[in-house]
Design a protein around this motif. Structure first.
Motif, short mmCIF file in Angstrom:
data_model
loop_
_atom_site.label_atom_id
_atom_site.label_comp_id
_atom_site.label_asym_id
_atom_site.label_seq_id
_atom_site.Cartn_x
_atom_site.Cartn_y
_atom_site.Cartn_z
N ASP A 8 0.83 -1.21 0.00
CA ASP A 8 0.00 0.00 0.00
C ASP A 8 0.86 1.26 0.00
N GLN A 11 2.49 1.49 -3.65
CA GLN A 11 1.54 1.92 -4.69
C GLN A 11 1.07 3.34 -4.47
N SER A 12 0.92 3.74 -3.21
CA SER A 12 0.47 5.11 -2.92
C SER A 12 1.51 6.14 -3.36
N ASP A 15 1.36 6.23 -7.21
CA ASP A 15 0.16 6.94 -7.69
C ASP A 15 0.26 8.43 -7.40
N PHE A 289 -1.05 12.41 1.64
CA PHE A 289 -1.98 11.30 1.83
C PHE A 289 -1.67 10.62 3.16
N LEU A 291 -2.12 6.78 5.26
CA LEU A 291 -2.42 5.35 5.20
C LEU A 291 -2.93 4.91 6.57
N PRO A 296 -4.33 1.26 -0.23
CA PRO A 296 -3.55 2.38 -0.78
C PRO A 296 -4.37 3.65 -0.82
N ALA A 297 -3.67 4.78 -0.86
CA ALA A 297 -4.35 6.08 -0.93
C ALA A 297 -5.06 6.23 -2.26
N GLU A 298 -6.14 6.97 -2.24
CA GLU A 298 -6.88 7.28 -3.47
C GLU A 298 -6.77 8.78 -3.73
#
Length: 512
Positions: A8, A11-12, A15, A289, A291, A296-298
Protein backbone atom coordinates in the motif's frame (compact mmCIF):
# COMPACT_ATOMS: atom_id res chain seq x y z
CA UNK A 1 -3.26 -1.12 16.20
CA UNK A 2 -3.31 -0.09 12.54
CA UNK A 3 -1.54 -2.43 10.12
CA UNK A 4 -0.08 -0.73 7.04
CA UNK A 5 1.01 -3.06 4.28
CA UNK A 6 4.22 -2.44 2.38
CA UNK A 7 2.46 -2.73 -0.98
CA UNK A 8 0.00 0.00 0.00
CA UNK A 9 2.89 2.36 0.73
CA UNK A 10 4.64 1.50 -2.54
CA UNK A 11 1.54 1.92 -4.69
CA UNK A 12 0.47 5.11 -2.92
CA UNK A 13 3.85 6.75 -3.56
CA UNK A 14 3.72 5.68 -7.22
CA UNK A 15 0.16 6.94 -7.69
CA UNK A 16 0.96 10.20 -5.91
CA UNK A 17 3.89 10.92 -8.23
CA UNK A 18 1.84 10.20 -11.32
CA UNK A 19 -0.95 12.40 -9.98
CA UNK A 20 1.24 15.42 -9.26
CA UNK A 21 3.04 15.11 -12.57
CA UNK A 22 -0.06 16.29 -14.45
CA UNK A 23 -2.38 17.92 -11.88
CA UNK A 24 -1.46 21.27 -10.38
CA UNK A 25 -2.84 21.80 -6.86
CA UNK A 26 -6.20 23.62 -6.98
CA UNK A 27 -4.93 26.37 -4.69
CA UNK A 28 -2.06 27.13 -7.06
CA UNK A 29 -4.36 27.34 -10.09
CA UNK A 30 -6.79 29.64 -8.29
CA UNK A 31 -4.07 32.03 -7.13
CA UNK A 32 -2.38 31.99 -10.55
CA UNK A 33 -5.74 32.77 -12.19
CA UNK A 34 -6.13 35.80 -9.93
CA UNK A 35 -2.61 36.90 -10.84
CA UNK A 36 -3.51 36.60 -14.52
CA UNK A 37 -6.65 38.70 -14.10
CA UNK A 38 -4.86 41.63 -12.49
CA UNK A 39 -1.56 41.48 -14.42
CA UNK A 40 -0.88 44.68 -16.40
CA UNK A 41 2.43 43.72 -18.02
CA UNK A 42 1.68 42.28 -21.49
CA UNK A 43 4.75 40.02 -21.45
CA UNK A 44 3.99 38.66 -17.99
CA UNK A 45 0.30 38.20 -18.79
CA UNK A 46 1.21 36.23 -21.93
CA UNK A 47 3.58 34.02 -19.90
CA UNK A 48 0.91 33.30 -17.27
CA UNK A 49 -1.58 32.51 -20.03
CA UNK A 50 0.85 29.94 -21.42
CA UNK A 51 1.30 28.36 -17.97
CA UNK A 52 -2.46 28.17 -17.37
CA UNK A 53 -3.14 26.78 -20.85
CA UNK A 54 -0.36 24.25 -20.40
CA UNK A 55 -1.73 23.22 -17.01
CA UNK A 56 -5.18 22.47 -18.40
CA UNK A 57 -3.71 20.58 -21.37
CA UNK A 58 -1.70 18.41 -18.97
CA UNK A 59 -4.72 17.72 -16.80
CA UNK A 60 -6.67 16.64 -19.88
CA UNK A 61 -3.84 14.64 -21.47
CA UNK A 62 -2.32 13.32 -18.23
CA UNK A 63 1.18 14.33 -19.23
CA UNK A 64 3.77 16.24 -17.15
CA UNK A 65 3.35 19.97 -16.58
CA UNK A 66 7.14 20.32 -16.91
CA UNK A 67 9.81 18.29 -18.67
CA UNK A 68 11.86 18.40 -15.45
CA UNK A 69 9.77 15.91 -13.50
CA UNK A 70 11.91 16.54 -10.47
CA UNK A 71 13.89 14.98 -7.68
CA UNK A 72 11.44 13.22 -5.38
CA UNK A 73 11.10 14.49 -1.80
CA UNK A 74 9.13 12.33 0.65
CA UNK A 75 8.25 13.28 4.22
CA UNK A 76 6.81 10.46 6.36
CA UNK A 77 5.27 10.84 9.80
CA UNK A 78 4.90 7.29 11.09
CA UNK A 79 2.48 6.80 13.97
CA UNK A 80 3.98 4.90 16.87
CA UNK A 81 0.83 2.79 17.11
CA UNK A 82 0.98 1.76 13.44
CA UNK A 83 2.59 -1.50 12.42
CA UNK A 84 4.31 -1.91 9.08
CA UNK A 85 3.96 -5.35 7.52
CA UNK A 86 5.23 -7.06 4.41
CA UNK A 87 8.83 -5.89 4.78
CA UNK A 88 10.47 -8.97 6.31
CA UNK A 89 11.96 -11.18 3.59
CA UNK A 90 10.86 -8.68 0.92
CA UNK A 91 12.96 -7.31 -1.94
CA UNK A 92 12.33 -3.92 -0.30
CA UNK A 93 13.23 -4.56 3.36
CA UNK A 94 13.22 -0.92 4.58
CA UNK A 95 10.76 1.95 4.38
CA UNK A 96 13.24 3.79 2.13
CA UNK A 97 13.42 0.75 -0.18
CA UNK A 98 9.64 0.68 -0.42
CA UNK A 99 9.42 4.41 -1.15
CA UNK A 100 12.05 4.07 -3.87
CA UNK A 101 10.14 1.19 -5.45
CA UNK A 102 7.14 3.53 -5.60
CA UNK A 103 9.31 6.15 -7.30
CA UNK A 104 10.57 3.53 -9.75
CA UNK A 105 7.06 2.42 -10.69
CA UNK A 106 5.89 6.00 -11.16
CA UNK A 107 8.75 7.15 -13.36
CA UNK A 108 8.70 4.04 -15.57
CA UNK A 109 4.92 3.98 -15.99
CA UNK A 110 4.34 3.10 -19.67
CA UNK A 111 1.33 5.42 -20.13
CA UNK A 112 3.04 8.45 -18.62
CA UNK A 113 6.76 7.86 -18.43
CA UNK A 114 8.47 10.59 -16.45
CA UNK A 115 11.94 11.96 -17.10
CA UNK A 116 14.68 10.29 -15.10
CA UNK A 117 16.97 13.09 -13.92
CA UNK A 118 18.84 11.61 -10.94
CA UNK A 119 22.56 10.91 -11.29
CA UNK A 120 24.65 8.88 -8.87
CA UNK A 121 28.27 9.58 -7.96
CA UNK A 122 27.49 13.32 -8.16
CA UNK A 123 31.11 14.47 -8.00
CA UNK A 124 32.73 12.25 -10.62
CA UNK A 125 30.68 9.75 -12.63
CA UNK A 126 27.27 11.48 -12.60
CA UNK A 127 25.62 8.37 -14.07
CA UNK A 128 21.87 8.50 -14.59
CA UNK A 129 20.10 5.93 -12.42
CA UNK A 130 17.49 5.53 -15.20
CA UNK A 131 14.48 5.37 -12.85
CA UNK A 132 14.79 8.64 -10.86
CA UNK A 133 15.76 6.85 -7.66
CA UNK A 134 16.74 7.39 -4.95
CA UNK A 135 14.29 9.83 -3.42
CA UNK A 136 15.28 12.22 -0.65
CA UNK A 137 13.40 10.77 2.32
CA UNK A 138 12.71 12.18 5.77
CA UNK A 139 11.01 10.11 8.50
CA UNK A 140 9.67 11.04 11.90
CA UNK A 141 8.00 8.91 14.59
CA UNK A 142 4.89 10.65 15.94
CA UNK A 143 1.92 9.80 18.15
CA UNK A 144 -0.96 8.07 16.35
CA UNK A 145 -1.73 4.99 14.30
CA UNK A 146 -1.48 6.26 10.71
CA UNK A 147 1.34 6.88 8.26
CA UNK A 148 1.10 10.42 6.92
CA UNK A 149 3.06 11.19 3.78
CA UNK A 150 3.89 14.33 1.82
CA UNK A 151 5.25 13.67 -1.67
CA UNK A 152 6.81 16.37 -3.82
CA UNK A 153 8.74 16.47 -7.10
CA UNK A 154 11.18 19.37 -7.10
CA UNK A 155 12.66 20.63 -10.37
CA UNK A 156 16.28 21.75 -10.55
CA UNK A 157 15.40 25.21 -11.83
CA UNK A 158 13.85 26.19 -8.51
CA UNK A 159 15.92 23.90 -6.28
CA UNK A 160 19.12 25.48 -7.63
CA UNK A 161 17.94 28.86 -6.36
CA UNK A 162 17.81 27.75 -2.71
CA UNK A 163 19.46 30.28 -0.40
CA UNK A 164 20.84 30.10 3.11
CA UNK A 165 22.50 32.52 5.51
CA UNK A 166 23.56 32.73 9.14
CA UNK A 167 22.21 36.13 10.08
CA UNK A 168 23.06 37.98 13.25
CA UNK A 169 20.16 37.98 15.73
CA UNK A 170 19.71 41.72 15.16
CA UNK A 171 19.66 41.48 11.34
CA UNK A 172 16.45 42.15 9.42
CA UNK A 173 14.81 39.12 7.82
CA UNK A 174 12.86 41.39 5.46
CA UNK A 175 16.03 43.13 4.26
CA UNK A 176 17.76 39.77 3.67
CA UNK A 177 14.85 38.42 1.63
CA UNK A 178 14.56 41.59 -0.47
CA UNK A 179 18.31 41.58 -1.14
CA UNK A 180 18.36 37.87 -1.95
CA UNK A 181 15.32 37.39 -4.21
CA UNK A 182 16.76 39.49 -7.09
CA UNK A 183 19.92 37.34 -7.02
CA UNK A 184 17.78 34.28 -7.77
CA UNK A 185 17.10 35.55 -11.27
CA UNK A 186 14.23 34.02 -13.24
CA UNK A 187 15.47 30.45 -13.59
CA UNK A 188 13.07 29.35 -10.84
CA UNK A 189 10.13 30.20 -13.14
CA UNK A 190 8.07 32.74 -11.21
CA UNK A 191 5.33 33.30 -10.30
CA UNK A 192 5.62 30.70 -7.58
CA UNK A 193 5.99 30.46 -3.85
CA UNK A 194 8.72 31.20 -1.31
CA UNK A 195 9.30 28.83 1.60
CA UNK A 196 11.30 30.33 4.46
CA UNK A 197 12.71 28.57 7.52
CA UNK A 198 14.10 30.56 10.43
CA UNK A 199 15.85 29.15 13.49
CA UNK A 200 17.18 25.83 14.66
CA UNK A 201 20.44 24.99 12.94
CA UNK A 202 21.57 25.27 9.34
CA UNK A 203 20.02 21.97 8.27
CA UNK A 204 16.85 22.55 10.33
CA UNK A 205 16.25 25.90 8.63
CA UNK A 206 16.58 24.26 5.23
CA UNK A 207 14.18 21.46 6.23
CA UNK A 208 11.59 23.95 7.45
CA UNK A 209 11.83 25.99 4.25
CA UNK A 210 11.27 22.86 2.15
CA UNK A 211 8.42 21.54 4.31
CA UNK A 212 6.65 24.91 4.25
CA UNK A 213 6.28 24.55 0.48
CA UNK A 214 3.89 21.62 1.12
CA UNK A 215 1.41 23.96 2.85
CA UNK A 216 -1.70 25.18 1.01
CA UNK A 217 -1.43 28.50 -0.81
CA UNK A 218 -3.79 30.77 1.14
CA UNK A 219 -2.49 34.31 0.64
CA UNK A 220 -5.78 35.41 -0.95
CA UNK A 221 -7.69 34.29 2.13
CA UNK A 222 -5.10 35.83 4.46
CA UNK A 223 -5.36 39.19 2.73
CA UNK A 224 -9.15 39.05 2.86
CA UNK A 225 -9.39 38.39 6.63
CA UNK A 226 -6.21 40.16 7.71
CA UNK A 227 -3.24 38.75 9.67
CA UNK A 228 -3.90 37.22 13.08
CA UNK A 229 -0.38 37.35 14.49
CA UNK A 230 3.12 38.68 13.85
CA UNK A 231 4.08 35.69 11.69
CA UNK A 232 1.17 36.33 9.35
CA UNK A 233 2.00 40.05 9.33
CA UNK A 234 5.52 39.12 8.22
CA UNK A 235 4.15 36.86 5.47
CA UNK A 236 2.02 39.69 4.11
CA UNK A 237 4.85 42.21 4.35
CA UNK A 238 7.22 39.93 2.42
CA UNK A 239 4.53 39.07 -0.15
CA UNK A 240 3.87 42.73 -0.86
CA UNK A 241 7.50 43.88 -0.88
CA UNK A 242 8.75 41.00 -3.06
CA UNK A 243 6.03 41.70 -5.61
CA UNK A 244 6.92 45.41 -5.56
CA UNK A 245 10.34 44.43 -6.93
CA UNK A 246 8.57 44.12 -10.30
CA UNK A 247 10.35 40.88 -11.30
CA UNK A 248 7.12 39.36 -12.59
CA UNK A 249 6.29 36.16 -14.44
CA UNK A 250 9.40 34.54 -15.94
CA UNK A 251 11.37 37.59 -14.79
CA UNK A 252 9.93 39.70 -17.61
CA UNK A 253 8.63 42.45 -15.35
CA UNK A 254 5.15 42.57 -13.81
CA UNK A 255 2.98 42.56 -10.73
CA UNK A 256 3.15 38.93 -9.59
CA UNK A 257 6.49 37.42 -8.66
CA UNK A 258 5.20 35.31 -5.77
CA UNK A 259 1.73 33.95 -5.09
CA UNK A 260 2.46 33.24 -1.43
CA UNK A 261 5.19 33.31 1.20
CA UNK A 262 5.36 30.59 3.87
CA UNK A 263 7.39 30.83 7.08
CA UNK A 264 8.29 28.18 9.64
CA UNK A 265 10.33 28.78 12.77
CA UNK A 266 12.13 26.76 15.44
CA UNK A 267 13.96 27.75 18.65
CA UNK A 268 17.59 28.54 18.00
CA UNK A 269 20.84 29.44 19.77
CA UNK A 270 20.89 32.90 21.34
CA UNK A 271 23.83 33.87 19.15
CA UNK A 272 22.34 32.62 15.87
CA UNK A 273 19.62 33.36 13.34
CA UNK A 274 19.82 30.72 10.58
CA UNK A 275 17.55 31.46 7.63
CA UNK A 276 16.81 29.43 4.52
CA UNK A 277 14.68 30.31 1.51
CA UNK A 278 13.58 27.87 -1.17
CA UNK A 279 11.27 28.77 -4.07
CA UNK A 280 8.60 26.62 -5.67
CA UNK A 281 8.25 27.20 -9.40
CA UNK A 282 5.38 27.29 -11.86
CA UNK A 283 5.48 23.47 -11.80
CA UNK A 284 4.40 23.32 -8.15
CA UNK A 285 3.95 19.59 -7.46
CA UNK A 286 3.07 18.08 -4.11
CA UNK A 287 0.32 16.05 -2.45
CA UNK A 288 -0.48 14.67 1.01
CA UNK A 289 -1.98 11.30 1.83
CA UNK A 290 -2.49 9.14 4.92
CA UNK A 291 -2.42 5.35 5.20
CA UNK A 292 -4.77 3.98 7.84
CA UNK A 293 -4.67 0.28 7.04
CA UNK A 294 -7.64 0.34 4.66
CA UNK A 295 -5.54 0.08 1.50
CA UNK A 296 -3.55 2.38 -0.78
CA UNK A 297 -4.35 6.08 -0.93
CA UNK A 298 -6.88 7.28 -3.47
CA UNK A 299 -6.40 10.52 -5.38
CA UNK A 300 -9.46 12.29 -6.71
CA UNK A 301 -9.06 13.89 -10.11
CA UNK A 302 -9.88 17.61 -9.97
CA UNK A 303 -12.70 19.02 -12.02
CA UNK A 304 -11.61 20.85 -15.16
CA UNK A 305 -13.98 23.58 -13.97
CA UNK A 306 -11.26 24.48 -11.46
CA UNK A 307 -9.19 25.89 -14.34
CA UNK A 308 -9.94 29.38 -15.65
CA UNK A 309 -11.17 29.77 -19.21
CA UNK A 310 -7.77 30.92 -20.47
CA UNK A 311 -6.55 29.62 -23.81
CA UNK A 312 -3.23 31.01 -24.97
CA UNK A 313 -2.93 32.14 -28.58
CA UNK A 314 -0.01 34.04 -30.12
CA UNK A 315 -0.38 37.79 -30.42
CA UNK A 316 -1.19 39.11 -33.88
CA UNK A 317 2.02 41.16 -33.96
CA UNK A 318 4.26 38.13 -33.36
CA UNK A 319 7.14 37.85 -35.82
CA UNK A 320 7.31 34.59 -37.81
CA UNK A 321 10.81 33.18 -38.30
CA UNK A 322 11.85 30.50 -40.80
CA UNK A 323 14.74 28.68 -39.13
CA UNK A 324 15.72 26.95 -42.37
CA UNK A 325 16.63 30.24 -44.05
CA UNK A 326 17.79 32.13 -40.96
CA UNK A 327 20.88 34.32 -41.27
CA UNK A 328 22.71 36.52 -38.76
CA UNK A 329 21.47 39.69 -40.45
CA UNK A 330 17.87 38.74 -39.65
CA UNK A 331 18.79 38.00 -36.02
CA UNK A 332 20.10 41.56 -35.61
CA UNK A 333 16.60 42.89 -36.40
CA UNK A 334 14.90 41.13 -33.50
CA UNK A 335 13.77 43.48 -30.73
CA UNK A 336 14.03 42.88 -26.94
CA UNK A 337 10.75 41.49 -25.60
CA UNK A 338 9.45 40.68 -29.08
CA UNK A 339 7.51 37.42 -29.52
CA UNK A 340 8.77 35.13 -32.27
CA UNK A 341 7.02 32.11 -33.77
CA UNK A 342 9.72 29.71 -34.91
CA UNK A 343 9.21 27.21 -37.73
CA UNK A 344 11.73 24.86 -39.30
CA UNK A 345 14.63 22.84 -37.95
CA UNK A 346 16.45 23.63 -34.69
CA UNK A 347 19.10 21.81 -32.67
CA UNK A 348 19.00 20.86 -29.01
CA UNK A 349 21.74 20.53 -26.42
CA UNK A 350 22.36 21.07 -22.71
CA UNK A 351 25.26 20.92 -20.25
CA UNK A 352 26.65 17.48 -21.19
CA UNK A 353 26.49 18.13 -24.94
CA UNK A 354 28.18 21.52 -24.56
CA UNK A 355 30.96 20.01 -22.47
CA UNK A 356 31.55 17.33 -25.10
CA UNK A 357 31.63 19.96 -27.85
CA UNK A 358 34.20 21.90 -25.82
CA UNK A 359 36.37 18.80 -25.40
CA UNK A 360 36.22 18.04 -29.12
CA UNK A 361 37.17 21.58 -30.10
CA UNK A 362 40.10 21.57 -27.68
CA UNK A 363 41.35 18.34 -29.27
CA UNK A 364 40.92 19.72 -32.79
CA UNK A 365 38.27 17.13 -33.65
CA UNK A 366 35.53 17.76 -36.17
CA UNK A 367 32.12 18.37 -34.66
CA UNK A 368 29.38 15.89 -35.62
CA UNK A 369 26.88 18.70 -36.26
CA UNK A 370 27.07 21.88 -38.35
CA UNK A 371 25.97 24.80 -36.15
CA UNK A 372 26.39 27.57 -38.75
CA UNK A 373 23.37 29.91 -38.72
CA UNK A 374 21.51 27.46 -36.48
CA UNK A 375 19.48 27.92 -33.30
CA UNK A 376 20.00 25.61 -30.30
CA UNK A 377 17.31 24.83 -27.75
CA UNK A 378 18.44 24.07 -24.19
CA UNK A 379 16.08 21.19 -23.45
CA UNK A 380 15.98 17.71 -21.95
CA UNK A 381 12.58 16.38 -23.05
CA UNK A 382 10.39 13.69 -21.52
CA UNK A 383 10.28 10.47 -23.54
CA UNK A 384 7.27 10.27 -25.88
CA UNK A 385 4.35 7.93 -25.28
CA UNK A 386 1.66 6.67 -27.63
CA UNK A 387 1.65 8.81 -30.80
CA UNK A 388 3.74 11.70 -29.45
CA UNK A 389 6.71 13.00 -31.43
CA UNK A 390 8.34 14.06 -28.15
CA UNK A 391 7.14 14.36 -24.59
CA UNK A 392 6.85 17.66 -22.69
CA UNK A 393 9.83 19.75 -23.74
CA UNK A 394 10.14 23.00 -21.84
CA UNK A 395 13.33 25.06 -21.56
CA UNK A 396 16.34 24.52 -19.32
CA UNK A 397 17.83 27.35 -17.23
CA UNK A 398 19.98 29.29 -19.70
CA UNK A 399 22.65 30.50 -17.25
CA UNK A 400 23.98 26.95 -16.95
CA UNK A 401 25.25 27.34 -20.52
CA UNK A 402 26.77 30.80 -20.00
CA UNK A 403 30.29 29.38 -19.66
CA UNK A 404 29.98 27.86 -23.15
CA UNK A 405 28.39 30.85 -24.91
CA UNK A 406 31.54 32.51 -26.24
CA UNK A 407 32.77 29.15 -27.56
CA UNK A 408 29.48 28.33 -29.28
CA UNK A 409 29.04 31.76 -30.86
CA UNK A 410 32.70 32.33 -31.71
CA UNK A 411 33.75 28.89 -32.93
CA UNK A 412 30.68 27.05 -34.27
CA UNK A 413 28.66 29.67 -36.17
CA UNK A 414 25.61 29.43 -33.88
CA UNK A 415 23.36 32.52 -34.10
CA UNK A 416 20.77 32.09 -31.32
CA UNK A 417 19.96 30.09 -28.22
CA UNK A 418 16.68 29.25 -26.45
CA UNK A 419 16.40 28.63 -22.72
CA UNK A 420 14.63 30.12 -19.73
CA UNK A 421 15.61 32.92 -17.40
CA UNK A 422 18.28 35.57 -17.62
CA UNK A 423 21.81 35.42 -19.04
CA UNK A 424 24.87 36.47 -17.06
CA UNK A 425 27.26 39.32 -17.97
CA UNK A 426 29.76 37.11 -19.84
CA UNK A 427 27.05 35.53 -21.98
CA UNK A 428 25.46 38.90 -22.73
CA UNK A 429 28.82 40.31 -23.82
CA UNK A 430 29.39 37.31 -26.11
CA UNK A 431 25.92 37.78 -27.61
CA UNK A 432 26.61 41.48 -28.23
CA UNK A 433 30.08 40.77 -29.63
CA UNK A 434 28.85 38.18 -32.14
CA UNK A 435 25.53 39.91 -32.97
CA UNK A 436 23.57 36.87 -31.85
CA UNK A 437 20.45 36.55 -29.64
CA UNK A 438 19.19 34.69 -26.62
CA UNK A 439 15.53 33.67 -26.62
CA UNK A 440 13.30 32.26 -23.89
CA UNK A 441 10.45 29.81 -23.92
CA UNK A 442 8.10 29.86 -20.94
CA UNK A 443 9.18 27.63 -18.07
CA UNK A 444 6.09 25.78 -16.91
CA UNK A 445 4.60 25.43 -20.40
CA UNK A 446 6.43 22.25 -21.46
CA UNK A 447 3.45 20.38 -22.93
CA UNK A 448 2.30 23.47 -24.84
CA UNK A 449 5.78 23.87 -26.33
CA UNK A 450 5.95 20.17 -27.23
CA UNK A 451 2.82 20.53 -29.36
CA UNK A 452 4.85 22.78 -31.69
CA UNK A 453 7.39 19.98 -32.35
CA UNK A 454 6.46 18.04 -35.49
CA UNK A 455 9.56 15.85 -35.99
CA UNK A 456 12.49 14.73 -33.82
CA UNK A 457 15.66 12.79 -34.47
CA UNK A 458 18.99 12.28 -32.71
CA UNK A 459 21.93 13.83 -34.56
CA UNK A 460 24.80 13.22 -32.14
CA UNK A 461 25.82 12.02 -28.68
CA UNK A 462 22.97 9.51 -28.49
CA UNK A 463 24.55 7.92 -25.42
CA UNK A 464 23.63 11.04 -23.46
CA UNK A 465 19.92 10.23 -23.63
CA UNK A 466 17.85 13.36 -23.02
CA UNK A 467 21.12 15.35 -23.16
CA UNK A 468 21.87 14.22 -26.73
CA UNK A 469 21.85 16.65 -29.64
CA UNK A 470 18.47 16.31 -31.34
CA UNK A 471 17.08 18.04 -34.36
CA UNK A 472 13.52 19.24 -33.81
CA UNK A 473 11.30 20.38 -36.64
CA UNK A 474 8.89 22.92 -35.19
CA UNK A 475 5.85 24.87 -36.31
CA UNK A 476 5.08 28.24 -34.68
CA UNK A 477 7.01 27.57 -31.47
CA UNK A 478 6.52 30.65 -29.26
CA UNK A 479 9.63 32.34 -27.82
CA UNK A 480 10.53 35.81 -26.57
CA UNK A 481 13.69 37.76 -27.42
CA UNK A 482 15.45 37.96 -24.05
CA UNK A 483 18.82 39.40 -25.17
CA UNK A 484 19.08 41.10 -28.55
CA UNK A 485 22.11 41.53 -30.78
CA UNK A 486 23.00 44.77 -28.99
CA UNK A 487 23.16 43.05 -25.62
CA UNK A 488 19.92 44.52 -24.24
CA UNK A 489 18.37 42.08 -21.74
CA UNK A 490 14.65 42.13 -20.94
CA UNK A 491 15.46 40.50 -17.61
CA UNK A 492 17.16 43.75 -16.68
CA UNK A 493 14.91 46.28 -18.40
CA UNK A 494 11.57 44.60 -17.64
CA UNK A 495 11.82 44.33 -13.83
CA UNK A 496 13.40 47.80 -13.61
CA UNK A 497 10.54 49.30 -15.60
CA UNK A 498 7.83 47.56 -13.57
CA UNK A 499 9.43 48.28 -10.21
CA UNK A 500 9.35 51.97 -11.18
CA UNK A 501 5.75 51.76 -12.44
CA UNK A 502 4.55 50.05 -9.29
CA UNK A 503 6.22 52.74 -7.19
CA UNK A 504 5.33 55.79 -9.32
CA UNK A 505 1.72 54.83 -10.04
CA UNK A 506 1.12 53.13 -6.69
CA UNK A 507 -0.11 49.97 -8.40
CA UNK A 508 -1.43 47.52 -5.78
CA UNK A 509 0.33 44.14 -5.75
CA UNK A 510 -1.70 42.64 -2.86
CA UNK A 511 -5.38 42.44 -3.74
CA UNK A 512 -7.78 40.32 -1.67
Amino acid sequence: MTIVQQEDLIQSVADALQYISYYHPRDYIRHLARAYEREQSPAAKDAIAQILSNSRMCAEGRRPVCQDTGIVNVFLKIGMDARLEGFRGSSFPSVADAVNEGVRRAYLHPDNKLRASIVEDPIFGRRNTKDNTPAVIHMELVPGDTVDVDVAAKGAGSENKSKFAMLNPSDSIVDWVLETVPTMGAGWCPPGMLGIGVGGTAEKAMMMAKESLMEPIDMHELLARGPRDKHEELRVELYEKVNRLGIGAQGLGGLSTVLDVKIRTFPTHAGSQPIAMIPNCAATRHVHFALDGSGPAEFEAPSLEDWPKVTWTPAAQSRRVNLDTLAREEVTKWKPGETLLLSGKMLTGRDAAHKRIQDMLEKGEKLPVNFTDRVIYYVGPVDPVRDEIVGPAGPTTATRMDKFTEMMLGRTGLVAMIGKGERGPAAIEAIRKHKAASLIAVGGAAYLVAKAIRKSRVLAFGDLGMEAIYEFEVKDMPVTVAVDANGTSVHQTGPAEWEKRIKDFKIPVAVA
